[in-house]
Scaffold this motif. Structure first.
Motif, mmCIF file in Angstrom:
data_model
loop_
_atom_site.group_PDB
_atom_site.id
_atom_site.type_symbol
_atom_site.label_atom_id
_atom_site.label_comp_id
_atom_site.label_asym_id
_atom_site.label_seq_id
_atom_site.Cartn_x
_atom_site.Cartn_y
_atom_site.Cartn_z
ATOM 1 N N LEU A 39 24.562 55.911 3.744
ATOM 2 C CA LEU A 39 25.812 56.655 3.612
ATOM 3 C C LEU A 39 26.156 56.881 2.146
ATOM 4 C CD1 LEU A 39 28.024 54.885 6.293
ATOM 5 C CD2 LEU A 39 27.079 57.183 6.436
ATOM 6 N N PRO A 40 26.708 58.039 1.803
ATOM 7 C CA PRO A 40 27.177 58.256 0.433
ATOM 8 C C PRO A 40 28.417 57.419 0.154
ATOM 9 C CG PRO A 40 27.786 60.110 1.822
ATOM 10 C CD PRO A 40 26.885 59.240 2.648
ATOM 11 N N ASP A 41 28.699 57.216 -1.125
ATOM 12 C CA ASP A 41 29.850 56.406 -1.512
ATOM 13 C C ASP A 41 31.150 56.955 -0.933
ATOM 14 O OD1 ASP A 41 28.260 54.670 -2.923
ATOM 15 O OD2 ASP A 41 28.686 55.531 -4.888
ATOM 16 N N THR A 42 31.283 58.277 -0.909
ATOM 17 C CA THR A 42 32.528 58.856 -0.398
ATOM 18 C C THR A 42 32.749 58.517 1.071
ATOM 19 O OG1 THR A 42 31.288 60.914 -0.055
ATOM 20 C CG2 THR A 42 32.658 60.765 -2.043
ATOM 21 N N ALA A 43 31.667 58.446 1.850
ATOM 22 C CA ALA A 43 31.802 58.106 3.267
ATOM 23 C C ALA A 43 32.227 56.657 3.444
ATOM 24 C CB ALA A 43 30.485 58.366 3.994
ATOM 25 N N VAL A 44 31.648 55.761 2.646
ATOM 26 C CA VAL A 44 32.039 54.353 2.727
ATOM 27 C C VAL A 44 33.493 54.186 2.297
ATOM 28 C CG1 VAL A 44 31.567 52.026 1.882
ATOM 29 C CG2 VAL A 44 29.669 53.587 2.348
ATOM 30 N N ALA A 45 33.891 54.892 1.226
ATOM 31 C CA ALA A 45 35.282 54.810 0.772
ATOM 32 C C ALA A 45 36.242 55.328 1.834
ATOM 33 C CB ALA A 45 35.452 55.597 -0.528
ATOM 34 N N ALA A 46 35.870 56.431 2.502
ATOM 35 C CA ALA A 46 36.727 56.966 3.566
ATOM 36 C C ALA A 46 36.841 55.973 4.723
ATOM 37 C CB ALA A 46 36.174 58.300 4.057
ATOM 38 N N ALA A 47 35.731 55.319 5.079
ATOM 39 C CA ALA A 47 35.773 54.322 6.152
ATOM 40 C C ALA A 47 36.645 53.137 5.746
ATOM 41 C CB ALA A 47 34.360 53.848 6.470
ATOM 42 N N SER A 59 42.164 59.951 4.387
ATOM 43 C CA SER A 59 41.090 59.104 3.859
ATOM 44 C C SER A 59 40.008 59.955 3.199
ATOM 45 C CB SER A 59 40.481 58.266 4.989
ATOM 46 O OG SER A 59 41.424 57.371 5.526
ATOM 47 N N ALA A 60 39.609 61.034 3.874
ATOM 48 C CA ALA A 60 38.577 61.901 3.309
ATOM 49 C C ALA A 60 39.045 62.556 2.018
ATOM 50 C CB ALA A 60 38.186 62.968 4.335
ATOM 51 N N ARG A 61 40.314 62.961 1.988
ATOM 52 C CA ARG A 61 40.846 63.605 0.779
ATOM 53 C C ARG A 61 40.869 62.642 -0.398
ATOM 54 N NH1 ARG A 61 45.237 64.934 2.793
ATOM 55 N NH2 ARG A 61 46.643 63.394 1.888
ATOM 56 N N HIS A 62 41.328 61.429 -0.168
ATOM 57 C CA HIS A 62 41.361 60.439 -1.250
ATOM 58 C C HIS A 62 39.949 60.081 -1.701
ATOM 59 C CE1 HIS A 62 45.582 60.073 -1.268
ATOM 60 N NE2 HIS A 62 45.735 59.198 -0.296
ATOM 61 N N ALA A 63 39.044 59.908 -0.730
ATOM 62 C CA ALA A 63 37.681 59.500 -1.072
ATOM 63 C C ALA A 63 36.994 60.526 -1.954
ATOM 64 C CB ALA A 63 36.866 59.262 0.200
ATOM 65 N N ALA A 64 37.287 61.796 -1.749
ATOM 66 C CA ALA A 64 36.639 62.853 -2.521
ATOM 67 C C ALA A 64 37.444 63.278 -3.739
ATOM 68 C CB ALA A 64 36.397 64.069 -1.632
ATOM 69 N N GLY A 65 38.737 62.970 -3.756
ATOM 70 C CA GLY A 65 39.609 63.525 -4.784
ATOM 71 C C GLY A 65 39.861 62.671 -6.001
ATOM 72 N N ARG A 66 39.401 61.411 -6.001
ATOM 73 C CA ARG A 66 39.577 60.500 -7.141
ATOM 74 C C ARG A 66 41.042 60.462 -7.619
ATOM 75 N NH1 ARG A 66 34.885 58.766 -9.140
ATOM 76 N NH2 ARG A 66 35.711 58.356 -11.220
#
Length: 618
Positions: A39-47, A59-66
């Motif tokens: 999994l990419p880092d953004t996916a783990v962060a979203a989870a 969650s997806a927005r925060h994970a990708a938006g820094r």
């Protein structure tokens, strides 16, 4: 050999049973699987963010938006994630001990060498363990994972060693440091974050001034202890609380409900480190925690601690205790050897973040005092938040009636046996609601709302707070809502703040009763949907689809108002709407601006000493 294979099988089965106790699909100490490693880092962060109770889209927005990049200065989000971590992830050391199994027998502990290997495998592995399970851990598990998440969200975050103080705040230089904390750069400020402490602060704490998390006040200060200061531990974190703490050193004692009314040192910490997973100091600290022959309280007993919105739950081998709103509301002893009771209570505690801990979107931020001068305002917000949560708990049965309530009669605070109080009755969901308009009800939102909107509205709702209105406008891309203005001047000032674009807001006024020589004022809250007449119908329709999202933030209002021009905010028109929203009891006046009384004698009984319903007329 066949013997070693049998031993490994028993050990694996024990781990699976322990994982069943905590309710997750994979053993909590297993290394990352090939699937998660792909999994990419953004996916783990979203989870991970979804583990903390955020919705899929957010969650997806925060994970990708820094959003935590230092230049963005988002202290509110940092504190909110810290609060959610305390509420969603338990502080526990079950895998360090042999504990009762749900189906009988004992679950074996994780060997210390496996724990050390897990620490050395990196912070992403720690994050995966929390993101894809329901386990908790101690500071080396929790803070190692959290620092990875914060970095993925753009934060400049470091791990530093800390020495925990003895009871009473005494520091000692003996032995290895056995705690780790996070230091995070936000704007020009440096913040202390520590969701992995045994009794953790639920807010990011500035290195200057005070912070309040709704339950306790915190303060970073210079370390006055020469022995530990000479080792590099230059700062201390102090706490002051009026509610009972977790008291991990004496969990089995039913009388251990002491408060910390005076500033007490929690620990001293270093500020000059940036520890990596292969750091010798981290390894030495964890070895001390795991040493069954040493003085570590983690080795002496097993426990689970879980944060609640207004308190906490602790479970040791011999006692279950729940503290809410500064009071012990449950205190259950466990007989020695009563494994069935312990397993039932353990399942209850581990399930709380999933089943019973309210992560209300309306309470989505905690304040951070960035300077001593601003700390009083943040404390006021914290008190408002705590008061709101307590009131919600006490009011959960308001509006219901039984024979007893009918017998005593009376309209109560909301009028009509509580039938007219805000929020009573079936919830009316706007057609797009808070689900982002998805027919599938995914729980995502159409609109990203600035955390400052929530914080400011809670201040408007707080008794005694001078703030009386807020006004919010859309961001330049139209996908978010940000705070445009606030004020203390009442309705007149709110009118002057209205712009030419579609917007949202809310204000406080008062229903005033002047009867005889007595005067009583009750706050009334107005929700405003601003739709200027010249705005296109398409924009107005799009704004309407966001009402459900905005109502989750600007909540608890008595009247919803659509404002197309200033005539819609005429005081007499507002009085008609407010009177219609009340029950049989109606105030005989309103106050829309400070000190200005507007008569509203609905029943024609007179006002003040001329009120015919009063026996005190002279």
């Amino acid at each position: 050999s066949s013997t070693s294979r049998a031993q490994r099988a028993r050990r694996g089965e024990g781990r699976r049973l322990c994982w069943q106790l905590s309710g997750s699909a994979l053993p909590q100490w297993y290394p990352p699987t090939m699937t998660t490693s792909l999994l990419p880092d953004t996916a783990v962060a979203a989870a991970y963010l979804r583990r903390l109770g955020l919705g899929e889209a957010e969650s997806a927005r925060h994970a990708a938006g820094r959003p935590l990049e230092p230049s963005k200065g988002n202290q509110t989000l940092l504190s909110e994630l810290t609060r959610r971590h305390v509420l969603c992830v338990p502080f526990e050391n079950l895998e360090q001990h042999s504990v009762p199994a749900p189906g009988g027998g004992q679950l074996p502990p994780t060997p210390p060498e496996e724990r050390l290997r897990r620490l050395a495998s990196g912070t992403r592995a720690a994050a995966e363990r929390l993101a894809f399970g329901s386990a908790g851990g101690v500071c080396f598990d929790l803070n190692s994972a959290f620092v990875w998440l914060l970095r993925q969200l753009g934060a400049t975050a470091r791990l530093c060693m800390a020495r925990v103080a003895k009871q009473g705040g005494e520091l000692t230089p003996e032995g290895p440091a056995s705690h780790i904390v996070l230091l995070v750069e936000i704007g020009s400020a440096q913040m202390l974050v520590d969701p992995g402490f045994g009794d953790p602060p639920r807010v990011a704490i500035s290195m200057e001034g005070e912070a309040f998390d709704g339950l306790a006040s915190y303060q970073v200060a210079e370390n006055a202890d020469e022995a530990t200061c000479s080792q590099g531990f230059s700062k201390v974190l102090k706490v002051k609380r009026d509610a009972p703490g977790r008291d991990l050193a004496d969990l089995d004692n039913s009388s251990a409900n002491a408060v910390q009314a005076d500033w007490t040192v929690m620990y001293c910490f270093r500020t000059d480190q940036d520890l990596g997973p292969d750091s010798e100091e981290l390894r030495t600290g964890l070895q001390f925690v795991l040493n069954s022959q040493g003085s570590s309280l983690f080795a002496a007993k097993h426990f689970i601690c879980q944060g609640l919105p207004t308190g906490h739950v602790t479970l040791s081998a011999r006692r279950f205790k729940r503290v809410e709103a500064a009071s012990v509301v449950e205190d259950l002893p466990i007989e020695e050897g009563d494994t069935k009771t312990w397993c039932g209570l353990a399942a209850r505690v581990m399930g709380m973040p999933l089943l019973s801990t309210p992560l209300d979107a309306k309470v989505n931020s905690m304040p951070v005092a960035s300077s001593a001068g601003s700390s009083n305002g943040y404390k006021a917000f914290g008190r408002a938040l705590s008061s709101q949560q307590t009131a919600a708990s006490k009011a959960q049965n308001l509006g219901t009636i039984d024979n007893k309530s009918i017998a005593v009669g009376g309209a109560g605070a909301g009028g009509g046996l509580g039938l007219n109080r805000p929020g009573f009755g079936p919830k009316v969901q706007h057609f797009s609601g808070a689900s982002g308009g998805n027919a599938g009800g995914s729980g995502s939102r159409n609109l990203a709302i600035d955390e400052a909107v929530r914080a400011s509205w809670l201040q408007v709702m707080e008794d005694g707070n001078a703030l009386s209105w807020i006004y919010c406008v859309y961001t330049s891309d139209g996908k978010g809502l940000e705070l445009k203005g606030t004020g203390t001047g009442g309705l007149s000032e709110f009118k002057s703040a209205l712009g030419d674009s579609i917007a949202w807001g809310g204000f406080r006024c008062y229903g005033v009763d002047k009867r005889g020589t007595l005067e009583c004022k009750r706050p009334k809250f107005i929700f405003v949907e601003h739709k200027p007449e010249h705005v296109s119908a398409i924009k107005k329709a799009r704004q309407g689809s966001h009402k459900g999202d905005v109502k989750e933030v600007i909540s608890g209002t008595h009247v919803d108002l659509v404002v197309e021009n200033l005539d819609d905010l005429d005081e007499q028109a507002l009085i008609v709407k407010l009177q219609a929203a009340t029950g049989a009891h109606k105030p005989n006046g309103y106050e829309f601006d400070n000190g200005v009384f507007v008569e509203a004698d609905f029943y024609g009984l007179g006002i003040g000493k001329q009120c015919k319903a009063e026996s005190s007329i002279s």
